[in-house]
Design an enzyme around this catalytic site. Structure first.
Site, PDB file in Angstrom:
ATOM      1  N   HIS A 146      -8.408  -5.946   9.240  1.00 36.14           N
ATOM      2  CA  HIS A 146      -7.565  -5.870   8.043  1.00 36.14           C
ATOM      3  C   HIS A 146      -6.228  -6.544   8.366  1.00 36.14           C
ATOM      4  O   HIS A 146      -5.205  -5.890   8.501  1.00 36.14           O
ATOM      5  CB  HIS A 146      -7.392  -4.380   7.697  1.00 36.14           C
ATOM      6  CG  HIS A 146      -6.701  -4.111   6.412  1.00 36.14           C
ATOM      7  ND1 HIS A 146      -6.015  -2.943   6.171  1.00 36.14           N
ATOM      8  CD2 HIS A 146      -6.585  -4.838   5.277  1.00 36.14           C
ATOM      9  CE1 HIS A 146      -5.507  -2.968   4.957  1.00 36.14           C
ATOM     10  NE2 HIS A 146      -5.836  -4.107   4.397  1.00 36.14           N
ATOM     11  N   CYS A 154       2.946  -2.104   2.961  1.00 37.33           N
ATOM     12  CA  CYS A 154       3.834  -2.395   4.098  1.00 37.33           C
ATOM     13  C   CYS A 154       4.198  -3.877   4.176  1.00 37.33           C
ATOM     14  O   CYS A 154       4.710  -4.338   5.200  1.00 37.33           O
ATOM     15  CB  CYS A 154       3.189  -1.947   5.403  1.00 37.33           C
ATOM     16  SG  CYS A 154       3.058  -0.159   5.551  1.00 37.33           S
ATOM     17  N   ALA A 169      -1.871  -2.394 -10.114  1.00 37.81           N
ATOM     18  CA  ALA A 169      -2.228  -3.601 -10.877  1.00 37.81           C
ATOM     19  C   ALA A 169      -2.367  -4.786  -9.926  1.00 37.81           C
ATOM     20  O   ALA A 169      -1.662  -4.866  -8.915  1.00 37.81           O
ATOM     21  CB  ALA A 169      -1.156  -3.886 -11.921  1.00 37.81           C
TER      22      ALA A 169
END
EC number: 4.1.1.32
Length: 618
Positions: free
Chosen positions: A253, A277, A397
């Protein structure tokens, strides 16, 4: 699996360029189970994309944005119950429960197959089943892998065209017997004859299921994001991480970026941060005033597949072809390159609509528009927001945008061999304790840093500290097997490379989010993070100094280039200092993680923890 009830089989309409008999037989099997009205093989063409988008506009799923504002772009608004990944409905169905480990939801594979057999029986009735062939990574790359998703959602098809290399050309690589990861997806809302469809079909019952041994993915009930675009987290992380475990590579990731110095030396860095982050911001970083001549280029913003190359070094590709980014908080100030990427050919999901047919979300501008239609189709004004607290855009979103449109895209981003990684960076969101930057003294200490990293999940309330959720390697929701085995895989890979005499990437831990006594962030972040990155690269070249800490090596004030930034030694001390009582408490939290993972935990990690404790006592 439940026997499908007898119905006349649907015509498969297999194109003559599809030569893979195993794939055709699988499509036939799933069509017999799910009973769609028709089967369409996706070719990935612009015409197909435009046709499906127009179909969704007519059906109310999407609306076309003002072409003068956002050319060839659309806004989709989901059902309010279907807005994010559903971790509690995500399952790793390994043959043995211990192979999933304590951090994953496990279910017995045979029982799960029976459950899904019932749910998928007739699930696509009244709909089209799309056959979506896709390559994760550049077509034909030795690091890439192919998947095929069968879905009854046109929204999935158009998003997969942006997010992956999708379409007819995949079959040329697949040939007559190539390996592929089979992915089955249904929104779980069959239509009876004459039944009117809804704008966003989904089902309250949701399952996102992975079978690691057979490399299969089954997803039911959600049309949204990572639940439905099965190439993303499901394949590129959960299934690929198990493939990497078995084959000696990594699926991570991580963003991947290139950094070129004023002298023309280029480095490549992969960095893992949990959500919220600043991963996309860091991937598209613009060096600040005072760091002229440095250039950062983007290879990927979310996922890295990393394999040892013939030269013994670790080479990484971005397996994706697009960005599926969180929109709220993205602005010209926070991420200029992302905003420039979003000017055309974008699918927005759950953002707000402006009166002139454009999009808006919280954080895009300092002052919101006077009137919007919010993500749930209701009128929204700043006054309504002040009164009710209602957001115009959903906090999760998204935008789906082609990576090739990013102004900072690296010329090597589609290199099939990948780029050689010089450093790994791991970081979480911590208001205290963890320093701005630390270099691991060796690979094992670096793995320890990454294994124990965490982020605060709740905002500090009434002076209370945020709750720290451990998120090892930023992979907690995405590792497809036992987390202890995953740590061991990293340790073994390092040992194996060292034995060949290869230069291992350095490992760094960062924390942009330390707060001062006033509760505000001390470090300015965003483009200024380049200063920390420059120190790391100086360490790689033996040009930058550092100070031994209980936990790795950190820069002294004079080791950072402060040109163009006013940042006092006192402030630097606030972000770099190691508070021993806080670290003793931190080590106790590490113990909690290690206790949870004790059954298979590699002994190197508790030994490293003991060494840190000894240094603290010295």
């Amino acid at each position: 699996m439940n026997k499908p009830s007898e119905v006349k089989p649907v015509a498969l309409n297999v194109p003559d360029y599809v030569k893979h008999s195993g794939l055709i037989a699988w499509v036939e099997r799933i069509a017999a189970l799910t009973k769609p009205d028709r089967v369409v093989w996706c070719d990935g063409s612009q015409e197909e994309y435009d046709r499906l988008c127009e179909q969704m506009v007519q059906g109310g799923t999407m609306r076309r944005l003002n072409p003068a504002k956002r050319a060839n772009s659309y806004l989709a608004c989901s059902d309010p119950s279907d807005v994010a990944r559903v971790e509690d409905r995500t399952f790793i169905c390994s043959e043995r429960e211990e192979d999933a480990g304590p951090t994953n939801n496990w279910a017995a594979p045979q029982a799960m197959r029976e459950t899904l057999g019932g749910l998928f029986d007739g699930a696509m009735r009244g709909r089209t089943m799309y056959v979506v062939p896709f390559s994760m990574g550049p077509l034909g790359s030795p690091i890439a892998h192919i998947g095929v998703e069968l879905s009854d959602s046109p929204y999935v098809v158009v998003n997969m065209r942006i997010m992956t290399r999708m379409g007819r050309k995949v079959f040329d690589v697949l040939g007559s017997d190539g390996a592929f990861v089979p992915c089955v997806h249904s929104v779980g809302m069959p239509l009876a004859e004459g039944q009117q469809d809804v704008a966003w079909p989904c089902n309250p019952t949701k399952y996102i299921v992975h079978y690691p041994e057979t490399r299969e993915i089954w997803s039911f009930g959600s049309g949204y994001g990572g639940n439905a675009l099965l190439g993303k987290k499901c394949f590129a992380l959960r299934i690929a991480s198990t493939m990497g475990r078995d084959e000696g590579w990594l699926a991570e990731h991580m963003l991947i970026l290139g950094v070129t110095s004023p002298k023309g030396r280029k480095y490549h860095v992969a960095a893992a941060f949990p959500s919220a982050c600043g991963k996309t911001n860091f991937a598209m970083l613009i060096p600040p005033h005072g760091m002229d001549g440095w250039k950062v280029t983007t290879i990927g913003d979310d996922i890295a597949w990393i394999k040892p190359g013939p030269d013994g070094r670790l080479h990484a590709i971005n397996p994706e072809a697009g960005y599926f980014g969180v929109a709220p908080g993205t602005s010209e100030k926070t991420n200029f390159n992302a905003m420039a990427t979003l000017k055309a050919n974008v699918i927005f999901t759950n953002v707000a609509l402006t009166d002139d047919g454009d999009v808006w979300w919280e954080g895009m501008t300092d002052t919101p528009p006077a009137h919007l239609i919010d993500w749930q189709g209701q009128d929204w004004t700043p006054a309504i927001a002040a009164e009710t607290g209602r957001k115009a855009a959903h906090p999760n979103a998204r935008f789906t945008a082609p990576a090739a449109q990013c102004p900072s895209i690296d010329p090597e981003w589609e290199n099939p061999k990948g780029v050689a990684i010089d450093a790994f960076i791991f970081g979480g969101r911590r208001s205290t304790t963890v320093p701005l930057v630390t270099e691991a003294r060796n690979w094992v200490e670096g793995v320890y840093m990454a294994a124990t990293m965490g982020s605060e999940t709740t905002a500090a309330a009434a002076g209370q500290q945020g709750v720290v959720r451990r998120d090892p390697f930023a992979m907690l929701p995405f590792c497809g097997y036992n987390m202890s085995d995953y740590f061991d895989h990293w340790l073994k890979l390092g040992r194996r490379l060292e034995e060949t005499g290869a230069t291992l990437p350095r490992i760094y831990c960062v924390n942009w989010f330390r707060k001062g006594p006033d509760g505000k962030f001390v470090w300015p972040g965003f483009g200024e993070n380049m200063r920390v990155l420059r120190w790391m690269l100086g360490r790689l070249d033996g040009q930058a100094g550092g100070v031994d800490q209980v936990f790795g090596i950190s820069p002294a004030y004079g080791d950072i280039d402060w040109t163009g930034l006013e940042f006092s030694p006192d402030k630097f001390e606030q972000v770099i200092s190691v508070d021993l009582p806080a670290w003793r408490a931190e080590l106790a939290l590490h113990d909690e993680l290690f206790t949870q993972l004790a059954a298979r935990l590699p002994e190197d990690l508790p030994l490293t923890r003991t060494a840190i404790e000894r240094r603290m006592a010295a």
